[in-house]
Design a protein around this motif. Structure first.
Motif: not given
Length: 887
Positions: A772, A799, A848
């Motif tokens: 992340q 992301l 993702t």
């Protein structure tokens, strides 16, 4: 205000054997109670609509697994339960009921294929008379449960998961034809009040509803006996009653002049017992009997001075609770539920907000027994439906909640709305929106009026989020007796400093309204640590800082009646993503009920006995880079305490005494590689922990043996991978002789709310924090390691982009920038050799999505390892890196 106590069904549970005569012969029920309550939790068959059949025991939910996977959504539909019920002929002439403590959320009960009853609502008990449907041979019980979305059934939306199933206990209740009514909204038909209580004297009033289902009139006696905690009879009354055939009668009995009652309080939760019997005056046999707890106490809320119990001021500090548990959903065993209240008590808490729905009867039983004051509410959350059916369901659930829990001395508040203006409808049609607001206010008024009518002895509560202007404008702050505020300044919006200002505004502008802080909290993922905590990094350290501010501000203001931390434990919220997808991490305990540092902080604030605790209970394995060329790494350590000061020892050597600041003592500790023994002491108390530390060299030539390292790019936080027992640390810019990145900048997210990494669910991994954060535009990553054989892994995730999802309503300043998707194509070379060529993360692997690329390489001639990132289109990224020396 006087208090009241609730009647609920006995806790004794028995396995249903094949024949009822066998059950009766082994039952340990006292034979003069007139009723039998027998568990029906076993031998069920279950299948989803058009699904395969499996054998299950209750409690059961069909959503314990699908709410945790990467697939958005979970099964919300029909589930069918069946079991056999074999009753002996001797059961004829009795009244037989099925008692359901919780079925989500629409339930139809069929007996031998015929519909016996329907019930709406997941969280309240309902009782089904089945006598007329039985054949007394081999009866088939079928329960059709449905947790589908239904706009007429609350809750409509919420920050928790709407698990399906028969997730609480089911029992068979057998009574004589004359019995306490089973038609009183799931209650046992006996309601107790204490019209007068003082330390000198008290009065008890018992209102009983009795039913005669037989074909003849009956003369009975109703006897009520008050016992103290030692089993001594204190007072009793017996009354004659003439029952018509098929009729109901209500009887009120008064037990007056109770001298010097033992008062109930958190310090002394003294419980009396009220036993009410129906007696045949001729045979003297007991036809039915129920028992209720009774606690003598009185209380008041004052807008200026806060809360008083038995004329003594008491700051209410505790937590809210959700009913689900790790990997079990809301089908939680009894012992684990009771343990929650025990943990709250051990923390020093004195209040439980039962949120956002009525919970298992044993929760309030535990509150009665342990001395935890409580509020209970129905789940009118976020929004309403403007329909007669929705209103009727709200009113019915409020009545069920009140009557079923009426006799619990722990309850002092009934609530009925939570953040109902969080999702305001018709934003683009102001006249229509005003009509909606009027309907919300009308519903709130109806619920408040109903509550005061059903139980004038307790307070009413309506809970708002921090949007001061809209709740006042709509008029919702004027309706309840207490105004509750869910405040997250410094988390969802604003800064922690805004919290105290909000409290003062309420006291100034709503001077006549008592207030409670019904929610506050910050996510604290127990796997994440930071030495420079910031909002939304999910670190435990930010959670400590946040809670210190909130506790300080509430405790120093007498007009704040109390505060409830959100939440006692982490809980399931399927729509959430973040570092631990589908889990809300604001709990003081993990979802498996392991204490976090914040739980220890509360003990330091609340306990009245000396307390000293080295926090970081889950951070017993640490890593970090050595200070310069030394053989240790200096890192902070916190100790929670209610003492003035404490002294810390590392491996027997004192690091000095420190004064506590907001119940925390802090040291800078020089951790050495390997085992570090810590001991903190005061004059009378001590605590100790062993910390295993993996020391990384400042420079690879410093003589410290290098084994492995795991680095998070674009990160200032540490992460513990509990499954693989790996420790991840923040990155650093490259330093000659050491390691680090060259070029680029940390990923900053795509909205104004989050400036730290991404809060998206990373697919195909349970280690979301590894992926992340990232370094965007990275040019090189260098590691000047000595010659040898190494295993290198590079971690990537795209992301930016992917499926556009609705942002959580709770993120009050969640002003998304439109994500601009760009082609990101780059190549990676290691020590001059191509490793990844023309890689497009989104196209090749998906948005993702966790990507790990591993290789093995030989380092020779003192060249170390150099990873080159060559942009072809857009900017290269690297999310994390792992290096392990093989030999």
């Amino acid at each position: 205000m006087s208090g009241k106590e609730e009647k609920h069904l006995p806790l004794m549970k028995f396995i249903l054997w094949t024949f009822l005569t066998t059950i009766w012969s082994v039952s340990s029920f006292a034979q003069d109670t007139g009723r039998k309550l027998i568990s029906l939790n076993d031998q069920w068959e279950f299948h989803k609509e058009n699904g395969t059949t499996e054998k299950v025991n209750l409690p059961h939910t069909w959503n314990d697994k699908d709410v945790l996977d990467d697939e958005p959504g979970y099964y919300r539909g029909l589930g069918i339960y069946k079991r056999k019920l074999v009753l002996d002929e001797s059961a004829k002439g009795k009244d037989i009921y099925l008692v359901f403590n919780g079925v989500a959320q629409e339930a139809e009960v069929l007996v031998n294929g015929k519909s016996a009853a329907k019930h709406i609502g997941s969280y309240t008990r309902f009782i089904v008379p089945i006598t007329s449907f039985l054949n007394y041979k081999e009866d088939i019980i079928e329960v059709r449960a449905n947790n589908r979305f239904n706009e007429d059934i609350l809750p409509l939306t919420a920050d928790f998961t709407f698990f399906g199933g028969i997730y609480r206990h089911v029992s068979l209740l057998i009574t004589n034809s004359v019995h306490f009514s089973q038609k009183e909204n799931g209650s046992a038909g006996v309601f107790i009040t204490t019209p007068q209580v003082s330390s000198a004297t008290a009065k008890v009033q018992v209102k009983s509803t009795i039913e005669n289902t037989s074909g003849t009139a009956k003369k009975v006696q109703i006897q009520t006996i008050l016992f103290n905690a030692q089993g001594k009879e204190i007072s009793s009354q017996i009354s004659a009653l003439n029952m018509l055939s098929g009729g109901n009668s209500t009887l009120v009995q008064d037990l007056n002049n109770i001298k010097q009652p033992e008062l109930w309080s958190p310090e002394n939760p003294y419980l009396y017992r009220v036993v009410t019997k129906i007696i045949d005056p001729k045979t003297k046999l007991v036809l039915d009997q129920v028992s209720n707890p009774l606690g003598f106490r009185w209380f008041k809320f004052d807008a200026n001075e806060g809360f008083f119990l038995n004329d003594k001021p008491l700051k209410l500090i505790g937590a809210s609770r959700h009913q689900d548990y790790e990997n079990l959903g809301n089908a939680t065993p009894d012992a684990l539920q009771i343990r929650d209240i025990e943990l709250l008590k051990q923390m020093g808490g004195n209040f439980l907000r039962v949120a956002h729905y009525p919970q298992d009867p044993m929760i309030l039983e535990a509150c009665d027994r342990l001395g935890i004051l409580a509020s209970v509410e129905i789940p009118v959350v976020n929004t309403i439906t403007e329909s007669e059916a929705f209103t009727a369901n709200c009113l019915n659930m409020q009545v069920e909640m009140i009557k079923q829990n009426f006799n619990h001395p722990s309850i002092i508040i009934w609530a009925y709305m939570n953040e109902v203006l969080l999702r305001t409808k018709f934003a683009n049609d102001k006249p229509r929106q005003q009509i909606y607001f009027d309907h919300v206010r009308e519903l709130a008024q109806k619920l408040d009026d109903l509550t005061r009518k059903e139980d004038p002895s307790r307070y009413t509560l309506l809970v708002n989020h921090g949007a001061w202007d809209i709740y006042n404008k709509v008029g919702l702050t004027k309706i309840p007796m207490i105004v509750g505020w869910n405040l997250y300044s410094g988390w969802y919006s604003g800064t922690p400093a805004d919290f105290g200002k909000f409290l003062d505004r309420h006291h100034k502008e709503l001077a006549d309204k008592p207030m409670l802080v019904t929610e506050y909290g910050a996510d604290a993922d127990p796997r994440i640590r930071s030495f420079s905590p910031v909002r939304f990094d999910k670190s435990v350290e930010y959670g400590i800082y946040f809670n210190q501010i909130y506790l300080n501000e509430m405790l120093k203001r007498p007009f704040v009646s109390g505060g409830m931390a959100w939440n006692l434990a982490d809980f399931n919220s399927e729509t959430r993503e973040e570092t631990m997808p589908h889990i809300n991490n604001k709990g003081l305990l993990t979802i498996g009920r392991v204490p976090k540092d914040t739980y220890f902080l509360y003990k330091a604030y609340l306990l009245d006995k000396p307390y000293l605790k080295i926090t970081s209970a889950q951070w017993k394995d640490r890593t970090g880079v050595a200070d310069s060329a030394s053989l240790f790494s200096t890192q902070p350590l916190q100790v929670a305490t209610n003492l003035k000061s404490a002294e810390l020892f590392l491996n027997g050597k004192s690091l000095g005494a420190k004064e506590a600041v907001d119940h925390i003592c802090s040291w800078q500790v020089p951790f050495a590689d390997g085992l570090n023994q810590l001991r903190v002491v005061s004059a009378t108390h001590s605590d100790q922990e062993d910390i295993n530390f993996q020391l990384q060299p400042y420079r690879f030539t410093d003589g410290l043996s290098f084994k492995s390292m795991n680095v998070l790019l674009g990160s200032k936080r540490f992460y513990m991978d509990e499954k693989e027992h790996q420790l991840w640390m923040p990155d650093q810019p490259y330093r000659k002789g050491s390691w680090g990145w060259i070029g680029g900048e940390p990923y900053k997210g795509t909205n104004n709310r989050i400036t730290y990494g991404s809060d998206k669910n990373i697919l195909e991994t349970d280690n979301d924090p590894i992926y992340q954060t990232q370094q965007v535009g990275i040019q090189q990553f260098k590691m000047d390691v000595p010659d040898g054989e190494y295993e290198l892994s590079l971690y990537f995730a795209e992301l930016v982009g992917g499926i556009s999802k609705e942002s959580l309503a709770y993120n009050l300043d969640n002003t998304h920038k439109k994500e601009v998707e760009e082609n990101r194509i780059f190549s990676v070379a290691i020590n001059g050799s191509a490793f990844l060529t023309h890689t497009n993360l989104a196209k090749d692997f998906g948005y993702t999505t966790a990507i790990r690329k591993k290789t093995r390489l030989t380092v020779q001639n003192g060249k170390g390892i150099t990873i080159d990132f060559t942009p072809i289109e857009g900017k290269p990224v690297l999310n994390a890196l792992q290096l392990r020396k093989v030999y």
